[in-house]
Structures are given as structure tokens and as C-alpha cells.
Design an enzyme around this catalytic site. Structure first.
Site, PDB file in Angstrom:
ATOM      1  CE  LYS A  22      86.663  24.222  34.768  1.00 54.37           C
ATOM      2  NZ  LYS A  22      86.022  25.522  34.922  1.00 54.37           N
ATOM      3  CG  ASN A  23      85.303  25.903  31.126  1.00 56.65           C
ATOM      4  OD1 ASN A  23      84.740  25.734  32.219  1.00 56.65           O
ATOM      5  ND2 ASN A  23      86.464  26.500  31.019  1.00 56.65           N
ATOM      6  NE  ARG A  93      82.402  35.260  34.886  1.00 61.20           N
ATOM      7  CZ  ARG A  93      82.281  36.569  34.874  1.00 61.20           C
ATOM      8  NH1 ARG A  93      82.161  37.238  36.005  1.00 61.20           N
ATOM      9  NH2 ARG A  93      82.287  37.232  33.760  1.00 61.20           N
ATOM     10  CB  CYS A 117      88.785  30.310  39.735  1.00 61.66           C
ATOM     11  SG  CYS A 117      88.659  28.528  39.767  1.00 61.66           S
ATOM     12  NE  ARG A 122      86.423  34.756  36.218  1.00 62.94           N
ATOM     13  CZ  ARG A 122      86.267  33.452  36.109  1.00 62.94           C
ATOM     14  NH1 ARG A 122      86.367  32.704  37.170  1.00 62.94           N
ATOM     15  NH2 ARG A 122      86.010  32.900  34.955  1.00 62.94           N
ATOM     16  CG  ASP A 306      91.176  28.232  31.308  1.00 59.23           C
ATOM     17  OD1 ASP A 306      91.256  29.197  32.087  1.00 59.23           O
ATOM     18  OD2 ASP A 306      90.122  27.941  30.705  1.00 59.23           O
ATOM     19  CB  ILE A 328      92.684  36.436  29.718  1.00 55.69           C
ATOM     20  CG1 ILE A 328      93.205  35.955  28.361  1.00 55.69           C
ATOM     21  CG2 ILE A 328      91.148  36.410  29.792  1.00 55.69           C
ATOM     22  CD1 ILE A 328      92.571  36.561  27.130  1.00 55.69           C
ATOM     23  NE  ARG A 399      85.353  25.832  41.577  1.00 56.59           N
ATOM     24  CZ  ARG A 399      85.095  27.116  41.469  1.00 56.59           C
ATOM     25  NH1 ARG A 399      85.673  27.954  42.309  1.00 56.59           N
ATOM     26  NH2 ARG A 399      84.285  27.576  40.553  1.00 56.59           N
TER      27      ARG A 399
HETATM   28  N1  EPU Z   1      85.094  40.465  31.168  1.00 58.94           N
HETATM   29  C1  EPU Z   1      84.592  41.727  31.398  1.00 58.94           C
HETATM   30  N2  EPU Z   1      83.248  41.877  31.567  1.00 58.94           N
HETATM   31  C2  EPU Z   1      82.383  40.826  31.514  1.00 58.94           C
HETATM   32  C3  EPU Z   1      82.890  39.530  31.260  1.00 58.94           C
HETATM   33  C4  EPU Z   1      84.256  39.381  31.089  1.00 58.94           C
HETATM   34  O1  EPU Z   1      85.360  42.682  31.471  1.00 58.94           O
HETATM   35  O2  EPU Z   1      81.170  41.044  31.672  1.00 58.94           O
HETATM   36  C5  EPU Z   1      86.547  40.287  30.995  1.00 58.94           C
HETATM   37  C6  EPU Z   1      87.163  39.366  32.035  1.00 58.94           C
HETATM   38  O3  EPU Z   1      87.465  40.055  33.228  1.00 58.94           O
HETATM   39  C7  EPU Z   1      88.397  38.872  31.319  1.00 58.94           C
HETATM   40  C8  EPU Z   1      87.951  38.796  29.857  1.00 58.94           C
HETATM   41  O4  EPU Z   1      86.776  39.622  29.759  1.00 58.94           O
HETATM   42  O5  EPU Z   1      89.432  39.797  31.427  1.00 58.94           O
HETATM   43  C9  EPU Z   1      87.622  37.434  29.358  1.00 58.94           C
HETATM   44  O6  EPU Z   1      86.739  36.776  30.263  1.00 58.94           O
HETATM   45  P1  EPU Z   1      85.640  35.741  29.794  1.00 58.94           P
HETATM   46  O7  EPU Z   1      84.296  36.343  30.010  1.00 58.94           O
HETATM   47  O8  EPU Z   1      85.966  35.200  28.460  1.00 58.94           O
HETATM   48  O9  EPU Z   1      85.848  34.584  30.870  1.00 58.94           O
HETATM   49  P2  EPU Z   1      84.717  33.686  31.414  1.00 58.94           P
HETATM   50  O10 EPU Z   1      83.733  33.474  30.333  1.00 58.94           O
HETATM   51  O11 EPU Z   1      84.273  34.162  32.731  1.00 58.94           O
HETATM   52  C10 EPU Z   1      85.658  31.383  30.620  1.00 58.94           C
HETATM   53  C11 EPU Z   1      86.084  30.110  31.279  1.00 58.94           C
HETATM   54  C12 EPU Z   1      87.367  30.356  32.021  1.00 58.94           C
HETATM   55  C13 EPU Z   1      88.432  30.830  31.019  1.00 58.94           C
HETATM   56  C14 EPU Z   1      87.926  32.097  30.307  1.00 58.94           C
HETATM   57  C15 EPU Z   1      88.853  32.580  29.228  1.00 58.94           C
HETATM   58  C16 EPU Z   1      84.010  29.028  31.785  1.00 58.94           C
HETATM   59  C17 EPU Z   1      83.048  28.579  32.823  1.00 58.94           C
HETATM   60  N3  EPU Z   1      85.059  29.693  32.214  1.00 58.94           N
HETATM   61  O12 EPU Z   1      85.487  32.329  31.658  1.00 58.94           O
HETATM   62  O13 EPU Z   1      87.771  29.110  32.548  1.00 58.94           O
HETATM   63  O14 EPU Z   1      89.617  31.126  31.706  1.00 58.94           O
HETATM   64  O15 EPU Z   1      86.653  31.820  29.704  1.00 58.94           O
HETATM   65  O16 EPU Z   1      89.053  31.591  28.282  1.00 58.94           O
HETATM   66  O17 EPU Z   1      83.832  28.750  30.612  1.00 58.94           O
HETATM   67  C18 EPU Z   1      88.664  27.639  34.141  1.00 58.94           C
HETATM   68  O18 EPU Z   1      88.183  26.734  33.459  1.00 58.94           O
HETATM   69  O19 EPU Z   1      89.444  27.429  35.097  1.00 58.94           O
HETATM   70  C19 EPU Z   1      88.326  29.017  33.819  1.00 58.94           C
HETATM   71  C20 EPU Z   1      88.550  30.025  34.631  1.00 58.94           C
END
Ligand code: EPU
Length: 418
Positions: A22-23, A93, A117, A122, A306, A328, A399
Site C-alpha cells: 500500500k505505502n 494523508r 487515519c 499528523r 504499523d 511515533i 482502506r
Molecule cells: N511529523 C511531523 N511533521 C510533519 C510530518 C510528520 O511532526 O510534517 C511527525 C508525525 O506526526 C509522526 C512522525 O513525524 O510523529 C513520523 O510521521 P511520518 O511523516 O513518517 O508518517 P507519514 O509519512 O505520515 C507513513 C505511513 C504510515 C506510517 C508512518 C510511519 C504512508 C502513506 N503512511 O506516514 O502508514 O505509520 O509513515 O512509518 O506511507 C498506515 O499504513 O496505516 C500508516 C499510517
């Protein structure tokens, strides 16, 4: 809206195949915006988030043709603006990742604060700061809409004070067509990032260091497009292993890449589990008398957030005290309330930590799926529990997981969608 009705407490057996990641698929779809040529996406999971990401692309003017299950031909040559549809962006997201290529192509993007989610705050501050380093002017309106503008993206140095998966991917996609060099410092290391970089390089991009904390990108004038085959979903593979362990079942998880699961596999071995591992299959072999362990979620290659919710369910079946520390996201442990209603003994210490006392016999209940991962964890709990459970509104599960009830029925689960 569908519900699942599950009769739990049975051992399962057989083969459980893993779908495409998915990701990765969500980012591969975004990458299609970097070229006007046809792109063929293969092994794409048939899940709701992927449908939403394709819908955004189509609303922007792209053509998306499904050729077979999991196979899509995409052409974005007719996309003419970066005005992202608010109603769809609010739903996931990963829509944020589209901003990188849209800015590279049109120099202007309008984006409302993305949804997704409900697992924590976020924010998108790292994205906005990263774009500013590439010469983008960012304006925020009162209704949380961001206007991003740059005549032409300029290469720059982007430092991530905090590791972000989609942040790394978005800046990598933006840097590919920017003028000059871009350097990402403290980048995320996920295998999906390496796969994305490899695909982009095969189409003419010049990215080095993906999979390490420093990624260098030399901007190029244009990019081709071609076939992009999604790797197996490592989160789904790990989740299925925990489903096998929690239900005392001997299951072979097929179509997976075991090398992406080294840390969780070592944790499950510490609990007493045994596996037969071949190149792309994992047989969950020994599952009796699991012992409690402490885990702390971590960016890749650590124990991935995850999989934390399924791990928490699994630990309710292990003997002893376990501490789960979710580092996280601050909203990913609240589902333990529902597990306690099912008979678990879990103490929420604070939003980031729970203590689990096991083993406990779980009992079937009527429950709701809060998000994709906790939803699948609760489904695992329902399969491990005695009696009937109803999971109301399984959209969050849909999803992230394709044809789940068919796949689970094939290993003997009593699960029905109504
Ligand atoms: N964060 C910030 N500011 C930002 C972006 C992130 O503070 O601008 C913080 C977040 O709040 C969090 C940490 O940084 O505490 C890490 O977040 P990250 O940005 O890595 O998460 P993401 O990129 O939004 C992806 C996956 C998530 C997975 C996370 C962590 C996708 C679409 N989503 O999210 O997957 O949990 O990385 O590995 O790739 C899922 O698949 O169910 C899912 C939520």
C-alpha cells in the site's frame, strides 16, 4: 457501510498470500505525475486508499485504466493544474505526496490540510519547510489551505529534524525535476523509498543514497515512465504472522519479502515462535507458550508502528508482563480500551505506553475499527476470541487490505461481510 461477523476461537491453516505494498503504491501513483508518458503499475493492492489516490489523479485530468486485477495504465499528460480536490485530500494523508510532482510540473499547488487515519496529530510542517528550501513560497489561509508557489523548483538542502516517510518521498519526488542539486538529510530508510528511487532512476532520474539517511538528487530536465511493480506489503506480511501466532495456527505467509521483517521476526523468536523461512514465504511453525516481551516502535528497520496494534493483541496471548512503547504516533494505543472490553488486561500508562498482562482468554464483542491497523488488530483479536464478534463499519480496514474476508476464509476463518 459493511460489517464483519466473525466466529472466533478456531485454529486456521493454509497459505495466506500478501498483496502489493500500500505505502508504495500510493507514492508510485504520485510519481506518474512526473512524466507525460504512459506508466504501467503492477501488483497494485485493490484497496480504498489506492482508489482515492487514483480518483485525485483523475480529477486533476489524468487517465487511469485498469487492465487486470492490480494492473493499471496511467497517463497524466492532460493534467493541467495543481489544484487538489479538497474533498478527496481530506480523506487520505498520502495525498500530500502528490504536491512534490505537481509543484515540479506546474509551479503552483493548492492543498487543504490532508486527512487520513486518526492516529495522532499528523502535521505537515516538515513538508512546508522542505518546500521552502526548494524556493517555494508558502501561504496559509484561515481555512487551513496552503498555497504553494515557485516559478521553478530550485535544488536545496532539506534537513528533517524528525524522520518522516512521506516527507522524504515528497521531497525526493520534488527534487527530481528541480534545477540543480537537492540533498535530504536525516531521510527515512523504508524499503518503499528505495523502490521508489530505483523506479525513478530507471526512468532517467539521478538519485543516490536512498535507503540511507542522506539522499542526493541531481535534478534532470525530464523523466520517462514505464513499468513499476509493487513489492509485497511488509506490514501485511507481519500482521498475518501475528494473526497466525495469536490464533495458534500454522500458516504459511506467501508472496512476501522476509528480509524486510528482520527486527519483528527476531522479536517473535524471543517470544518463542519458530519459523521456516524461504526466499518469499514464511511458515509460522511453532506457536505454543509464547512469552511476554517489551517493544518500542521505531523508524525502519526498527519495529514498525504499523504493526504495533497487532503486536499488542498478540501480547495479550503471551505469558507475563509486556510493555509496548509507541514512539511515533500519540493516538495508536487508544484501541486497547476495546481489547479490555474483550477480556484483555491492559493498562494505559500514557498515550504512548501500555502494560499488558497475559495470557488472557478474549471473548467476542461488537466493536468498531478505529483505523486500518488497529482495525486488523481487532479482527485478529476477534479470530482469537471465544464466540461471535461483529466489527461495525469496516471501511478503515478496507482502506488498507484487499479481499480480506476471501483470503481469511481460504485458511478456514469464519468471517462474513454484511
Ligand atoms: N511529523 C511531523 N511533521 C510533519 C510530518 C510528520 O511532526 O510534517 C511527525 C508525525 O506526526 C509522526 C512522525 O513525524 O510523529 C513520523 O510521521 P511520518 O511523516 O513518517 O508518517 P507519514 O509519512 O505520515 C507513513 C505511513 C504510515 C506510517 C508512518 C510511519 C504512508 C502513506 N503512511 O506516514 O502508514 O505509520 O509513515 O512509518 O506511507 C498506515 O499504513 O496505516 C500508516 C499510517
Amino acid at each position: 457501510m459493511s460489517d464483519f461477523i466473525i466466529e472466533g476461537g478456531y485454529q486456521l491453516s493454509g497459505k495466506l498470500p500478501v498483496a502489493g505494498a500500500k505505502n508504495l503504491a500510493l507514492k508510485a501513483i504520485a510519481a506518474s505525475l512526473l512524466s507525460k508518458d504512459d506508466m504501467d503499475l503492477v501488483n497494485v493492492p485493490e484497496i480504498e486508499d489506492v482508489k482515492r489516490q487514483f480518483e485525485i489523479l483523475e480529477r486533476l485530468g489524468a487517465s487511469v485504466n485498469k487492465l487486470a486485477k492490480g494492473v493499471y495504465k496511467v497517463n497524466t499528460s492532460k493534467v493541467s493544474s495543481g489544484l487538489m480536490p479538497r474533498d478527496l485530500v481530506n480523506k487520505l494523508r498520502a495525498s500530500t505526496v502528490l504536491t512534490g510532482p505537481l509543484l515540479a510540473r506546474f509551479g503552483e499547488v493548492e492543498l487543504s490540510h490532508p486527512g487520513g487515519c486518526k492516529i495522532g496529530r499528523r502535521p505537515i510542517d516538515l513538508f512546508l519547510k522542505g518546500f521552502q528550501s526548494l524556493g517555494v513560497e508558502v501561504t496559509e489561509t484561515k481555512d487551513l489551505t496552503y498555497k504553494l508557489r515557485a516559478k521553478k523548483l530550485k535544488g536545496g538542502i532539506i534537513v528533517f529534524p524528525k524522520i518522516s516517510v512521506t516527507g522524504t518521498e515528497t521531497m525526493m519526488l520534488a527534487g527530481v525535476l528541480a534545477d540543480g542539486f537537492t540533498k535530504l538529510i536525516n531521510a527515512a530508510l523504508e524499503p518503499e523509498i528505495v523502490a521508489l528511487a530505483n523506479y525513478l532512476n530507471s526512468q532517467g532520474a539521478r538519485i543516490s543514497g536512498a535507503g540511507t539517511p542522506i539522499i542526493n538528487i541531481e535534478g534532470v530536465k525530464e523523466l520517462g515512465a514505464g513499468e513499476f511493480i509493487m513489492m509485497p506489503d511488509r506490514i501485511e506480511a507481519g500482521t498475518f504472522i501475528m494473526l497466525a501466532l495469536a490464533t495458534n495456527s500454522q500458516i504459511t505467509v506467501t508472496n512476501c519479502q522476509p528480509e524486510h521483517l528482520e527486527v519483528p521476526l527476531s522479536v517473535w523468536r524471543d517470544m518463542g515462535a519458530e519459523f521456516d523461512i524461504s526466499q518469499n514465504e514464511i511458515l509460522v511453525k511453532h506457536w505454543k507458550n509464547l512469552r511476554a516481551v517489551d517493544i518500542k516502535t521505531h523508524e525502519y528497520p526498527g519495529f514498525v508502528t504499523d504493526m504495533q496494534s497487532s503486536m499488542t493483541v498478540l501480547l495479550t496471548q503471551a505469558t507475563g508482563h509486556s510493555l509496548v512503547h509507541e514512539t511515533i504516533f500519540e493516538g495508536r494505543l487508544f484501541f486497547t480500551d476495546v481489547l479490555n472490553q474483550m477480556g484483555a488486561d491492559i493498562t494505559l500508562c500514557d498515550p504512548h505506553r501500555v502494560i499488558i498482562q497475559g495470557p488472557r482468554q478474549l471473548e467476542g464483542r461488537t466493536i468498531e475499527a478505529p483505523d486500518a491497523r488497529a482495525g486488523l488488530a481487532l479482527l485478529t483479536a476477534a479470530l482469537a476470541a471465544k464466540g461471535k464478534s461483529i466489527i461495525k463499519n469496516v471501511y478503515p480496514i478496507d482502506r488498507g487490505y484487499e479481499f480480506l474476508e476471501e483470503r481469511l476464509k481460504n485458511i478456514g476463518a469464519s468471517i462474513m461481510r454484511v
